[in-house]
Motif scaffolding. Structure first.
Motif, PDB file in Angstrom:
ATOM      1  N   GLN A  18       0.832  -1.337  -0.117  1.00  0.00           N
ATOM      2  CA  GLN A  18       0.005   0.090   0.048  1.00  0.00           C
ATOM      3  C   GLN A  18       0.896   1.282   0.039  1.00  0.00           C
ATOM      4  N   HIS A  52      -6.144  -0.091  -2.412  1.00  0.00           N
ATOM      5  CA  HIS A  52      -6.630  -0.498  -0.974  1.00  0.00           C
ATOM      6  C   HIS A  52      -6.276   0.792   0.112  1.00  0.00           C
ATOM      7  N   TYR A 135     -12.050  -5.524   1.956  1.00  0.00           N
ATOM      8  CA  TYR A 135     -10.624  -5.436   1.669  1.00  0.00           C
ATOM      9  C   TYR A 135     -10.041  -6.784   1.073  1.00  0.00           C
ATOM     10  N   ARG A 192       7.922 -10.014  11.560  1.00  0.00           N
ATOM     11  CA  ARG A 192       7.103  -9.048  12.359  1.00  0.00           C
ATOM     12  C   ARG A 192       7.983  -8.127  12.933  1.00  0.00           C
ATOM     13  N   VAL A 193       8.239  -7.178  12.463  1.00  0.00           N
ATOM     14  CA  VAL A 193       9.261  -6.192  13.021  1.00  0.00           C
ATOM     15  C   VAL A 193       8.292  -5.342  13.935  1.00  0.00           C
TER      16      VAL A 193
END
Ligand code: TYM
Length: 336
Positions: A18, A52, A135, A192-193
Protein backbone atom coordinates in the motif's frame (compact mmCIF):
# COMPACT_ATOMS: atom_id res chain seq x y z
CA UNK A 1 15.16 -21.22 -25.40
CA UNK A 2 13.36 -17.91 -25.95
CA UNK A 3 12.84 -15.52 -23.06
CA UNK A 4 9.12 -16.24 -23.22
CA UNK A 5 9.73 -19.97 -22.72
CA UNK A 6 12.08 -19.36 -19.85
CA UNK A 7 9.47 -17.30 -18.08
CA UNK A 8 6.76 -19.87 -18.74
CA UNK A 9 8.82 -22.52 -16.97
CA UNK A 10 9.45 -20.45 -13.88
CA UNK A 11 7.19 -20.49 -10.84
CA UNK A 12 5.28 -17.27 -10.33
CA UNK A 13 5.35 -14.74 -7.51
CA UNK A 14 2.94 -11.89 -6.77
CA UNK A 15 2.85 -9.30 -4.03
CA UNK A 16 1.62 -5.74 -3.43
CA UNK A 17 2.23 -2.89 -1.04
CA UNK A 18 0.00 0.00 0.00
CA UNK A 19 1.18 3.54 -0.74
CA UNK A 20 -0.12 4.83 2.56
CA UNK A 21 2.72 7.03 3.75
CA UNK A 22 6.42 6.30 4.10
CA UNK A 23 7.40 2.67 3.71
CA UNK A 24 9.06 1.32 6.84
CA UNK A 25 11.86 -0.98 7.90
CA UNK A 26 9.03 -3.44 8.74
CA UNK A 27 7.85 -3.42 5.11
CA UNK A 28 11.45 -3.87 4.01
CA UNK A 29 12.43 -6.77 6.26
CA UNK A 30 9.01 -8.46 6.25
CA UNK A 31 8.36 -8.32 2.52
CA UNK A 32 10.42 -6.16 0.17
CA UNK A 33 13.76 -7.83 0.86
CA UNK A 34 12.25 -11.11 -0.28
CA UNK A 35 10.74 -9.49 -3.37
CA UNK A 36 14.21 -8.39 -4.44
CA UNK A 37 15.72 -11.83 -3.84
CA UNK A 38 12.92 -13.75 -5.52
CA UNK A 39 13.48 -11.98 -8.84
CA UNK A 40 16.43 -14.27 -9.62
CA UNK A 41 14.44 -17.46 -9.43
CA UNK A 42 10.81 -16.59 -10.17
CA UNK A 43 8.63 -14.78 -12.64
CA UNK A 44 7.49 -11.85 -10.51
CA UNK A 45 4.59 -9.39 -10.49
CA UNK A 46 4.61 -6.57 -7.96
CA UNK A 47 2.13 -3.74 -7.51
CA UNK A 48 1.48 -0.56 -5.62
CA UNK A 49 -1.92 -1.38 -4.08
CA UNK A 50 -3.36 2.11 -4.32
CA UNK A 51 -7.02 1.00 -4.31
CA UNK A 52 -6.48 -0.48 -0.86
CA UNK A 53 -5.18 2.82 0.49
CA UNK A 54 -8.56 4.57 0.27
CA UNK A 55 -10.16 2.22 2.79
CA UNK A 56 -8.91 4.84 5.23
CA UNK A 57 -9.16 8.62 4.74
CA UNK A 58 -6.61 10.03 2.28
CA UNK A 59 -5.81 13.51 1.08
CA UNK A 60 -6.05 13.34 -2.77
CA UNK A 61 -2.91 15.37 -3.52
CA UNK A 62 -0.87 13.47 -0.92
CA UNK A 63 -2.18 10.11 -2.14
CA UNK A 64 -1.08 10.87 -5.69
CA UNK A 65 2.39 11.83 -4.54
CA UNK A 66 2.63 8.70 -2.36
CA UNK A 67 1.63 6.37 -5.19
CA UNK A 68 4.42 7.81 -7.37
CA UNK A 69 6.96 7.78 -4.59
CA UNK A 70 6.12 4.18 -3.65
CA UNK A 71 6.52 3.11 -7.28
CA UNK A 72 9.87 4.94 -7.45
CA UNK A 73 10.97 3.32 -4.22
CA UNK A 74 10.20 -0.16 -5.58
CA UNK A 75 12.54 0.59 -8.48
CA UNK A 76 15.16 2.03 -6.12
CA UNK A 77 15.06 -1.20 -4.12
CA UNK A 78 16.14 -3.01 -7.26
CA UNK A 79 12.92 -4.43 -8.68
CA UNK A 80 13.46 -4.87 -12.40
CA UNK A 81 10.49 -3.64 -14.47
CA UNK A 82 12.00 -5.01 -17.70
CA UNK A 83 12.41 -8.63 -16.60
CA UNK A 84 9.38 -8.61 -14.29
CA UNK A 85 6.09 -6.72 -13.98
CA UNK A 86 5.90 -3.71 -11.66
CA UNK A 87 2.66 -1.75 -11.89
CA UNK A 88 0.00 0.35 -10.19
CA UNK A 89 -3.08 -1.64 -9.14
CA UNK A 90 -5.74 0.93 -10.13
CA UNK A 91 -4.42 0.93 -13.73
CA UNK A 92 -5.69 -2.62 -14.18
CA UNK A 93 -9.50 -2.58 -13.82
CA UNK A 94 -9.72 -6.38 -13.66
CA UNK A 95 -8.77 -6.17 -9.96
CA UNK A 96 -12.04 -4.50 -8.97
CA UNK A 97 -14.00 -6.48 -11.55
CA UNK A 98 -12.80 -9.85 -10.28
CA UNK A 99 -13.30 -8.75 -6.71
CA UNK A 100 -17.06 -8.57 -7.44
CA UNK A 101 -17.16 -12.17 -8.65
CA UNK A 102 -15.21 -13.21 -5.58
CA UNK A 103 -17.38 -11.13 -3.21
CA UNK A 104 -20.40 -13.10 -4.32
CA UNK A 105 -18.53 -16.23 -3.29
CA UNK A 106 -17.36 -14.99 0.10
CA UNK A 107 -19.36 -15.14 3.30
CA UNK A 108 -20.05 -12.15 5.54
CA UNK A 109 -19.03 -14.25 8.56
CA UNK A 110 -15.59 -14.98 7.09
CA UNK A 111 -14.86 -11.29 6.57
CA UNK A 112 -16.08 -10.39 10.06
CA UNK A 113 -13.33 -12.52 11.56
CA UNK A 114 -10.45 -10.64 9.92
CA UNK A 115 -8.28 -9.15 12.66
CA UNK A 116 -7.08 -6.24 10.53
CA UNK A 117 -10.70 -5.16 9.98
CA UNK A 118 -11.35 -5.35 13.70
CA UNK A 119 -8.21 -3.32 14.49
CA UNK A 120 -8.75 -0.67 11.84
CA UNK A 121 -12.46 -0.23 12.53
CA UNK A 122 -11.65 0.21 16.23
CA UNK A 123 -9.00 2.78 15.31
CA UNK A 124 -11.26 4.72 12.89
CA UNK A 125 -14.79 4.34 14.36
CA UNK A 126 -15.93 7.35 12.30
CA UNK A 127 -15.13 5.60 9.01
CA UNK A 128 -16.00 1.91 9.12
CA UNK A 129 -16.71 1.74 5.37
CA UNK A 130 -17.74 -1.26 3.29
CA UNK A 131 -14.40 -1.17 1.44
CA UNK A 132 -12.53 -1.66 4.72
CA UNK A 133 -14.72 -4.65 5.42
CA UNK A 134 -14.36 -6.31 2.00
CA UNK A 135 -10.69 -5.36 1.55
CA UNK A 136 -9.47 -9.00 1.77
CA UNK A 137 -11.64 -9.88 -1.24
CA UNK A 138 -9.91 -7.21 -3.33
CA UNK A 139 -6.61 -8.57 -2.05
CA UNK A 140 -7.69 -12.08 -3.11
CA UNK A 141 -8.44 -10.68 -6.59
CA UNK A 142 -4.99 -9.00 -6.71
CA UNK A 143 -3.44 -12.36 -6.06
CA UNK A 144 -5.62 -14.79 -8.00
CA UNK A 145 -5.55 -12.82 -11.28
CA UNK A 146 -1.84 -13.60 -11.68
CA UNK A 147 -1.97 -17.28 -10.65
CA UNK A 148 1.09 -17.01 -8.40
CA UNK A 149 2.67 -20.02 -6.70
CA UNK A 150 4.08 -17.84 -3.89
CA UNK A 151 3.07 -14.58 -2.21
CA UNK A 152 5.90 -12.98 -0.20
CA UNK A 153 4.40 -11.06 2.75
CA UNK A 154 5.03 -10.30 6.41
CA UNK A 155 3.26 -12.31 9.13
CA UNK A 156 0.44 -9.75 9.51
CA UNK A 157 -0.89 -10.62 6.04
CA UNK A 158 -1.06 -14.37 6.65
CA UNK A 159 -4.74 -14.33 7.57
CA UNK A 160 -5.63 -12.43 4.39
CA UNK A 161 -3.68 -14.92 2.35
CA UNK A 162 -5.49 -17.82 3.96
CA UNK A 163 -8.83 -16.30 3.04
CA UNK A 164 -7.61 -15.79 -0.55
CA UNK A 165 -6.76 -19.49 -0.66
CA UNK A 166 -10.18 -20.44 0.77
CA UNK A 167 -11.97 -18.27 -1.79
CA UNK A 168 -9.92 -19.78 -4.63
CA UNK A 169 -10.58 -23.36 -3.54
CA UNK A 170 -14.31 -22.67 -3.19
CA UNK A 171 -14.51 -20.98 -6.57
CA UNK A 172 -12.61 -23.80 -8.30
CA UNK A 173 -14.86 -26.42 -6.67
CA UNK A 174 -18.00 -24.60 -7.71
CA UNK A 175 -17.10 -23.57 -11.26
CA UNK A 176 -14.09 -25.65 -12.34
CA UNK A 177 -10.38 -24.94 -12.30
CA UNK A 178 -9.64 -21.25 -12.73
CA UNK A 179 -7.25 -20.22 -9.96
CA UNK A 180 -3.89 -21.47 -8.71
CA UNK A 181 -3.85 -21.93 -4.93
CA UNK A 182 -1.00 -19.70 -3.70
CA UNK A 183 1.39 -20.37 -0.82
CA UNK A 184 2.47 -17.63 1.59
CA UNK A 185 6.21 -16.92 1.60
CA UNK A 186 7.14 -15.44 4.96
CA UNK A 187 10.74 -14.69 6.01
CA UNK A 188 12.25 -16.68 8.89
CA UNK A 189 13.68 -13.48 10.38
CA UNK A 190 11.88 -10.15 10.19
CA UNK A 191 8.34 -11.40 9.52
CA UNK A 192 7.05 -9.19 12.34
CA UNK A 193 9.14 -6.12 13.05
CA UNK A 194 7.82 -4.37 16.16
CA UNK A 195 7.53 -0.70 17.12
CA UNK A 196 10.72 0.80 18.57
CA UNK A 197 8.64 2.58 21.21
CA UNK A 198 6.16 -0.16 22.14
CA UNK A 199 7.46 -3.63 21.22
CA UNK A 200 4.03 -5.17 21.82
CA UNK A 201 2.81 -3.39 18.64
CA UNK A 202 3.75 -3.96 14.99
CA UNK A 203 6.01 -1.30 13.45
CA UNK A 204 3.62 0.72 11.33
CA UNK A 205 3.84 3.85 9.23
CA UNK A 206 0.51 4.99 10.70
CA UNK A 207 1.96 5.13 14.22
CA UNK A 208 1.61 8.70 15.50
CA UNK A 209 4.97 8.58 17.26
CA UNK A 210 7.63 8.95 14.52
CA UNK A 211 10.26 7.46 16.84
CA UNK A 212 8.34 4.16 16.74
CA UNK A 213 9.25 3.41 13.15
CA UNK A 214 12.13 3.78 10.74
CA UNK A 215 11.31 4.85 7.19
CA UNK A 216 13.31 3.29 4.36
CA UNK A 217 14.03 6.88 3.27
CA UNK A 218 15.10 8.22 6.69
CA UNK A 219 18.59 9.71 6.68
CA UNK A 220 21.46 8.13 8.58
CA UNK A 221 21.36 10.42 11.61
CA UNK A 222 17.60 9.97 12.03
CA UNK A 223 17.90 6.19 11.83
CA UNK A 224 20.67 6.06 14.41
CA UNK A 225 18.82 8.48 16.71
CA UNK A 226 15.64 6.36 16.55
CA UNK A 227 17.56 3.20 17.47
CA UNK A 228 19.36 4.98 20.32
CA UNK A 229 15.93 5.96 21.70
CA UNK A 230 14.41 2.49 21.24
CA UNK A 231 12.59 1.23 24.33
CA UNK A 232 14.32 -1.68 26.09
CA UNK A 233 14.05 -3.31 29.51
CA UNK A 234 16.03 -2.31 32.58
CA UNK A 235 18.85 -4.89 32.60
CA UNK A 236 21.65 -4.67 30.07
CA UNK A 237 22.17 -8.19 28.71
CA UNK A 238 21.80 -8.56 24.93
CA UNK A 239 19.79 -11.77 24.88
CA UNK A 240 16.73 -12.97 22.99
CA UNK A 241 13.96 -13.65 25.51
CA UNK A 242 10.18 -13.42 25.75
CA UNK A 243 10.41 -11.12 28.75
CA UNK A 244 12.72 -8.78 26.84
CA UNK A 245 10.53 -7.84 23.84
CA UNK A 246 12.36 -4.57 23.08
CA UNK A 247 15.85 -6.04 22.93
CA UNK A 248 14.52 -9.17 21.15
CA UNK A 249 13.06 -6.93 18.44
CA UNK A 250 16.42 -5.20 17.99
CA UNK A 251 18.20 -8.58 17.81
CA UNK A 252 15.73 -9.69 15.12
CA UNK A 253 16.32 -6.52 13.12
CA UNK A 254 20.10 -6.83 13.44
CA UNK A 255 19.92 -10.49 12.42
CA UNK A 256 17.69 -9.78 9.39
CA UNK A 257 20.00 -7.02 8.19
CA UNK A 258 23.40 -8.62 8.82
CA UNK A 259 22.51 -12.29 8.26
CA UNK A 260 24.11 -13.15 11.65
CA UNK A 261 22.35 -15.74 13.81
CA UNK A 262 20.90 -14.89 17.22
CA UNK A 263 23.66 -16.92 18.94
CA UNK A 264 26.36 -15.03 17.02
CA UNK A 265 24.79 -11.70 17.98
CA UNK A 266 24.48 -12.61 21.67
CA UNK A 267 28.15 -13.63 21.64
CA UNK A 268 29.26 -10.47 19.80
CA UNK A 269 27.65 -8.28 22.48
CA UNK A 270 28.47 -10.35 25.54
CA UNK A 271 29.55 -8.04 28.36
CA UNK A 272 28.71 -4.94 26.31
CA UNK A 273 25.82 -2.66 27.22
CA UNK A 274 22.62 -1.77 25.39
CA UNK A 275 24.08 1.57 24.27
CA UNK A 276 26.75 -0.12 22.15
CA UNK A 277 24.28 -2.64 20.76
CA UNK A 278 21.68 -0.04 19.80
CA UNK A 279 24.32 1.99 17.99
CA UNK A 280 25.46 -1.12 16.09
CA UNK A 281 21.89 -1.90 15.01
CA UNK A 282 21.31 1.71 13.92
CA UNK A 283 24.53 1.76 11.90
CA UNK A 284 23.83 -1.61 10.24
CA UNK A 285 20.32 -0.49 9.23
CA UNK A 286 21.59 2.90 8.01
CA UNK A 287 24.32 1.20 5.91
CA UNK A 288 21.77 -1.12 4.32
CA UNK A 289 19.26 1.63 3.51
CA UNK A 290 21.67 4.37 2.35
CA UNK A 291 22.13 3.16 -1.26
CA UNK A 292 18.35 2.72 -1.64
CA UNK A 293 17.76 6.34 -0.60
CA UNK A 294 20.45 7.50 -3.01
CA UNK A 295 18.90 5.63 -5.96
CA UNK A 296 15.43 6.84 -4.97
CA UNK A 297 16.50 10.52 -5.11
CA UNK A 298 17.65 9.97 -8.72
CA UNK A 299 14.62 7.99 -9.87
CA UNK A 300 11.96 10.30 -8.43
CA UNK A 301 13.47 13.27 -10.31
CA UNK A 302 12.83 11.68 -13.71
CA UNK A 303 9.03 11.70 -13.85
CA UNK A 304 8.95 10.94 -17.59
CA UNK A 305 10.84 7.65 -17.28
CA UNK A 306 8.83 6.78 -14.22
CA UNK A 307 5.59 7.26 -16.15
CA UNK A 308 6.86 5.18 -19.09
CA UNK A 309 7.73 2.36 -16.71
CA UNK A 310 4.45 2.25 -14.79
CA UNK A 311 2.42 2.48 -18.02
CA UNK A 312 4.36 -0.43 -19.54
CA UNK A 313 4.02 -2.34 -16.29
CA UNK A 314 0.24 -1.94 -16.33
CA UNK A 315 -0.01 -3.13 -19.94
CA UNK A 316 1.99 -6.26 -19.10
CA UNK A 317 -0.09 -6.89 -15.98
CA UNK A 318 -3.39 -6.38 -17.74
CA UNK A 319 -2.61 -8.97 -20.42
CA UNK A 320 -2.33 -11.63 -17.74
CA UNK A 321 -5.17 -10.29 -15.59
CA UNK A 322 -7.65 -10.09 -18.48
CA UNK A 323 -7.12 -13.74 -19.40
CA UNK A 324 -7.85 -14.97 -15.89
CA UNK A 325 -10.76 -12.59 -15.45
CA UNK A 326 -12.49 -13.70 -18.66
CA UNK A 327 -11.97 -17.33 -17.79
CA UNK A 328 -13.66 -16.74 -14.44
CA UNK A 329 -16.52 -14.79 -16.10
CA UNK A 330 -17.09 -17.59 -18.60
CA UNK A 331 -17.17 -20.25 -15.91
CA UNK A 332 -19.72 -18.29 -13.87
CA UNK A 333 -22.00 -18.15 -16.91
CA UNK A 334 -21.68 -14.65 -18.31
CA UNK A 335 -22.15 -14.06 -22.05
CA UNK A 336 -18.81 -12.91 -23.42
P1 TYM B 1 1.09 -3.32 3.68
O1 TYM B 1 1.13 -2.26 2.63
O2 TYM B 1 0.56 -2.94 5.02
O3 TYM B 1 2.52 -3.91 3.90
C1 TYM B 1 3.33 -4.36 2.82
C2 TYM B 1 4.12 -5.57 3.24
O4 TYM B 1 4.92 -5.28 4.38
C3 TYM B 1 4.69 -6.24 5.41
N1 TYM B 1 4.81 -5.56 6.71
C4 TYM B 1 5.57 -6.00 7.72
N2 TYM B 1 6.37 -7.07 7.85
C5 TYM B 1 7.04 -7.22 9.01
N3 TYM B 1 6.93 -6.36 10.05
C6 TYM B 1 6.13 -5.28 9.99
N4 TYM B 1 6.06 -4.43 11.00
C7 TYM B 1 5.40 -5.05 8.78
N5 TYM B 1 4.53 -4.10 8.36
C8 TYM B 1 4.17 -4.42 7.10
C9 TYM B 1 3.25 -6.73 5.15
O5 TYM B 1 3.05 -8.00 5.72
C10 TYM B 1 3.20 -6.74 3.64
O6 TYM B 1 3.71 -7.93 3.11
N6 TYM B 1 -2.91 -5.89 2.18
C11 TYM B 1 -1.49 -5.66 1.97
C12 TYM B 1 -1.18 -5.18 0.58
C13 TYM B 1 -1.73 -6.04 -0.50
C14 TYM B 1 -1.23 -7.33 -0.87
C15 TYM B 1 -2.06 -7.74 -1.98
C16 TYM B 1 -0.20 -8.14 -0.40
C17 TYM B 1 -2.76 -5.72 -1.32
N7 TYM B 1 -2.94 -6.75 -2.22
C18 TYM B 1 -1.83 -8.96 -2.59
C19 TYM B 1 0.01 -9.37 -1.02
C20 TYM B 1 -0.81 -9.77 -2.11
C21 TYM B 1 -1.02 -4.61 2.96
O7 TYM B 1 -1.79 -3.82 3.46
O8 TYM B 1 0.32 -4.61 3.13
Amino acid sequence: MSEQNISENKKRVLSCIQPSGMLTLGNYLGALKNWIKMQDEFDCTFAVADLHAITVKQDPAKLKQQILSTYALLLALGLDPEKHTVFIQSHVPEHTALSWLLSCNTQFGEMSRMTQFKDKSAKHPENVNVGLFSYPVLMAADILLYKPDFVPVGADQKQHLEIARDIAVRFNNKYGDVFTIPEPYIPKTGARVMSLQDPSKKMSKSDENPNAWVAILDDRDTIIRKFKRAVTDSDSVVKMSEDKPGISNLITIYSAVTGKTVAEIEKEFEGKGYGEFKLAVGEAVADELAPIKERYEEIIKDKKTLEELYREGSLKAEKVARKTYFKAMKKVGFVL
